[in-house]
Every structure is written in structure tokens, then in C-alpha cells.
Design an enzyme around this catalytic site. Structure first.
Site, PDB file in Angstrom:
ATOM      1  N   LYS A   1       1.061  -1.062   0.027  1.00  0.00           N
ATOM      2  CA  LYS A   1       0.059  -0.069  -0.098  1.00  0.00           C
ATOM      3  C   LYS A   1       0.984   1.261  -0.116  1.00  0.00           C
ATOM      4  O   LYS A   1       1.299   1.833   1.106  1.00  0.00           O
ATOM      5  CB  LYS A   1      -0.752  -0.163   1.250  1.00  0.00           C
ATOM      6  CG  LYS A   1      -1.813   1.134   1.573  1.00  0.00           C
ATOM      7  CD  LYS A   1      -3.180   1.006   0.794  1.00  0.00           C
ATOM      8  CE  LYS A   1      -3.969   2.460   0.866  1.00  0.00           C
ATOM      9  NZ  LYS A   1      -5.233   2.329   0.306  1.00  0.00           N
TER      10      LYS A   1
ATOM     11  N   GLU B   1      -2.366  -1.837  -3.707  1.00  0.00           N
ATOM     12  CA  GLU B   1      -3.750  -1.023  -3.623  1.00  0.00           C
ATOM     13  C   GLU B   1      -3.283   0.362  -3.639  1.00  0.00           C
ATOM     14  O   GLU B   1      -2.587   0.895  -3.072  1.00  0.00           O
ATOM     15  CB  GLU B   1      -4.298  -1.771  -2.168  1.00  0.00           C
ATOM     16  CG  GLU B   1      -5.659  -0.572  -2.055  1.00  0.00           C
ATOM     17  CD  GLU B   1      -6.198  -0.946  -0.757  1.00  0.00           C
ATOM     18  OE1 GLU B   1      -5.905  -1.817   0.128  1.00  0.00           O
ATOM     19  OE2 GLU B   1      -7.106   0.047  -0.501  1.00  0.00           O
TER      20      GLU B   1
HETATM   21  N1  LIG Z   1     -18.257  -7.100  -0.091  1.00  0.00           N
HETATM   22  C1  LIG Z   1     -18.266  -6.846   1.025  1.00  0.00           C
HETATM   23  N2  LIG Z   1     -18.580  -7.541   2.047  1.00  0.00           N
HETATM   24  C2  LIG Z   1     -18.882  -6.893   3.631  1.00  0.00           C
HETATM   25  N3  LIG Z   1     -17.941  -5.579   3.576  1.00  0.00           N
HETATM   26  C3  LIG Z   1     -17.487  -5.214   2.576  1.00  0.00           C
HETATM   27  C4  LIG Z   1     -17.588  -5.535   1.267  1.00  0.00           C
HETATM   28  N4  LIG Z   1     -16.719  -4.692   0.520  1.00  0.00           N
HETATM   29  C5  LIG Z   1     -16.189  -3.765   1.255  1.00  0.00           C
HETATM   30  N5  LIG Z   1     -16.869  -3.723   2.525  1.00  0.00           N
HETATM   31  C6  LIG Z   1     -16.566  -3.213   3.747  1.00  0.00           C
HETATM   32  O1  LIG Z   1     -16.819  -1.804   3.148  1.00  0.00           O
HETATM   33  C7  LIG Z   1     -15.521  -1.045   3.866  1.00  0.00           C
HETATM   34  C8  LIG Z   1     -14.947  -0.230   2.692  1.00  0.00           C
HETATM   35  O2  LIG Z   1     -14.139  -1.494   2.172  1.00  0.00           O
HETATM   36  P1  LIG Z   1     -12.666  -1.403   1.803  1.00  0.00           P
HETATM   37  O3  LIG Z   1     -12.218  -2.525   0.934  1.00  0.00           O
HETATM   38  O4  LIG Z   1     -12.006  -0.619   2.854  1.00  0.00           O
HETATM   39  O5  LIG Z   1     -12.748  -0.253   0.237  1.00  0.00           O
HETATM   40  P2  LIG Z   1     -11.467   0.770  -0.098  1.00  0.00           P
HETATM   41  O6  LIG Z   1     -10.134  -0.128   0.212  1.00  0.00           O
HETATM   42  O7  LIG Z   1     -11.904   0.818  -1.649  1.00  0.00           O
HETATM   43  O8  LIG Z   1     -11.586   2.122   0.628  1.00  0.00           O
HETATM   44  C9  LIG Z   1     -14.716  -1.767   5.017  1.00  0.00           C
HETATM   45  O9  LIG Z   1     -15.354  -1.754   6.107  1.00  0.00           O
HETATM   46  C10 LIG Z   1     -15.063  -3.111   4.128  1.00  0.00           C
HETATM   47  O10 LIG Z   1     -14.686  -4.052   5.207  1.00  0.00           O
HETATM   48 MG   LIG Z   2      -8.413   0.412   1.203  1.00  0.00          MG
END
Ligand SMILES: Nc1ncnc2c1ncn2[C@@H]1O[C@H](COP(=O)(O)OP(=O)(O)O)[C@@H](O)[C@H]1O
Ligand SMILES: [Mg+2]
Length: 248
Positions: free
Chosen positions: A45, A120
Site C-alpha cells: 500500500k 492497493e
Molecule cells: N463485499 C463486502 N462485504 C462486506 N463488507 C465489505 C465488502 N466490501 C467492502 N466492505 C466493507 O466496506 C468498507 C470499505 O471497503 P474497503 O475494502 O476498505 O474499500 P477501499 O479499500 O476501496 O476503501 C470496509 O469496512 C469493508 O470491510
Molecule cells: Mg482500502
């Protein structure tokens, strides 16, 4: 210096159509799957903002926890800034001037330790990292393909096609798109979902590799692998890395 080393990096850059779109959970899932298939894949990251290491909830810490990789979070995320701002501004507030060379140089130990890296991004492709570079410029500089995480529901066609065009303008190859149902699942009320993937494929000429469902609990690597196997066409991802590994 970083240019030479960036040329030798093997991996896949996970970007998304927005912040909070599911990049971290899907980066973890793909990494866990590749590792289960026997590839020594690491996570990187390059810059994260909004929370500090040690909180347990930074992306670096979440990635390590849900993939089971033993690595120091500071190695995975060499630049972490507390302010919930775009990296350019969060770094400035902390008195740090980011450059692409600095960002890439900090990843070199990871590049050397793993066969390939899942990287990422921060936010989406047009997020400012430095005074002159956006996330898309970092991806182009790394010379690796990108994968786009997009929401499943309404608004996704616009955001996804804009992201695709932006990356193509910089010559970044795109492996495909993964639609994510996300944590807020109001999708049963959203009549757009059924057609979104098909329209994105039609207008982008890219493949939607699948739709990642909402997971209930804090998912461990077994659940993530099981979910990838059930819902995502994994061959194009495997192939994109295999080509790079063959080129050495
Ligand atoms: N398919 C999913 N099922 C459950 N929770 C999810 C899912 N996708 C994202 N989340 C939750 O939503 C939030 C944002 O997702 P995240 O992966 O952190 O997004 P990004 O990395 O794009 O900012 C986090 O709390 C993550 O755990
Ligand atoms: Mg993220």
C-alpha cells in the site's frame, strides 16, 4: 534509480472507482487466492491516509491480517498519514513532500522479497499523490496492469467507464473489472444491477470478472478464497501475473 527497479516489478495494481469501494477486501481476497495456489505474493500500500499504524484498522494491517502474510505493517505501507485527506494534502500536513520516486523507492524491499505484489491504490485513479502526479501516474510508472473494483449498483457505469478511459490515456493495461456489492447492501431495490456488468463490458470492451458478494463477518482468508472461487473468473488474473513471471 526507481525507474530501473520499477521496470522489474511484477504484480497487479488494484484501483477502484472511489474510496470505500472494496479495494482492500478484494486485494486481500486475490492475494489469499494466489498464495493458496502456491505463488509467493505480497501486498503493498504505497500510501495510506486517515488512520495511523498500530490502530489495527489501516489498510496495511487489514491486508496482513486477512491474508496471513507475516510482514511488518510499516514495510507494507511505508507512508501513513493521519489526516483523512488525499495523500498529497495529508503528507503536506505532516511536513512530507511525496514524489513518485520516493513512493516507489520505499517499495523496493517488497519488490525484491516477493514473486509478485498486489498493490492497493488510494481512492481512485485521479487522486493527487504528489504536486505533479495522480494515482494513475504511479500505476503507469510501475508498468504493471491494473484491475478496477467498482460498485455493483447505480452509478457504476459512469464511474467505471471514466476510470477505464483515464487509465487507457496513460497506456495502462487493464486486466478486468470486479463489481463489489459492498457492506451497504441495498441492491435488492436496485434494478440497475442486473444490466450494469453487461453494459460496462459493451462500452469498455473489458471483461467483468465477477460480482463479489457482501460478506457478513470480518472475513478470514478461507472465506475470501472460497468467495473468489465461487464468484470471480480468476484465469485472467492468474494469466496477467504468469506473463510477467515468464518475462522474468
Ligand atoms: N463485499 C463486502 N462485504 C462486506 N463488507 C465489505 C465488502 N466490501 C467492502 N466492505 C466493507 O466496506 C468498507 C470499505 O471497503 P474497503 O475494502 O476498505 O474499500 P477501499 O479499500 O476501496 O476503501 C470496509 O469496512 C469493508 O470491510
Ligand atoms: Mg482500502
Amino acid at each position: 534509480m526507481s525507474k530501473v527497479n520499477a521496470a522489474s516489478i511484477r504484480g497487479l495494481f488494484i484501483t477502484g472507482t472511489d474510496t470505500g469501494i472494496g479495494k482492500t477486501i478484494i486485494t486481500a481476497a486475490i492475494t489469499a487466492m494466489l498464495r493458496a495456489e502456491g505463488l509467493n505474493v505480497g501486498v503493498w500500500k504505497p500510501v495510506q491516509t486517515g488512520v495511523l499504524l498500530g490502530s489495527g484498522i489501516t489498510d496495511a494491517e487489514r491486508l496482513l491480517k486477512s491474508t496471513g502474510i507475516h510482514e511488518r505493517p510499516e514495510a507494507v505501507a511505508p507512508f501513513t498519514f493521519e489526516a483523512p485527506l488525499t495523500p498529497l494534502l495529508a503528507a503536506k500536513q505532516a511536513g512530507v513532500t511525496l514524489t513518485l520516486d520516493k513512493l516507489i523507492a520505499a517499495g523496493i524491499p517488497l519488490i525484491q522479497r516477493y514473486e509478485a505484489l498486489l498493490i492497493e491504490g488510494a481512492g481512485g485513479v485521479a487522486v493527487p499523490l504528489t504536486d505533479t502526479a495522480l494515482v494513475a501516474d504511479l500505476i503507469a510508472e510501475l508498468r504493471i496492469p491494473a484491475l478496477i473494483v467498482a460498485r455493483s449498483g447505480l452509478g457504476t457505469i459512469n464511474h467505471t467507464l471514466l476510470t477505464v478511459t483515464f487509465l487507457r490515456n496513460l497506456g495502462v493495461p487493464i486486466v478486468g473489472i470486479i463489481m463489489n456489492d459492498g457492506e451497504l447492501c441495498e441492491l435488492h431495490d436496485d434494478p440497475s444491477v442486473a444490466a450494469n456488468a453487461e453494459l460496462i463490458e459493451q462500452y469498455s470492451g473489458l471483461k467483468v470478472l465477477g460480482r463479489f458478494p457482501r460478506l457478513h463477518a470480518e472475513a478470514n482468508s478461507e472465506t475470501l478464497i472460497h468467495t473468489i472461487r465461487k464468484t470471480i473468473q480468476f484465469a485472467p488474473i492468474r494469466q496477467a501475473l504468469a506473463v510477467q513471471l515468464m518475462e522474468g
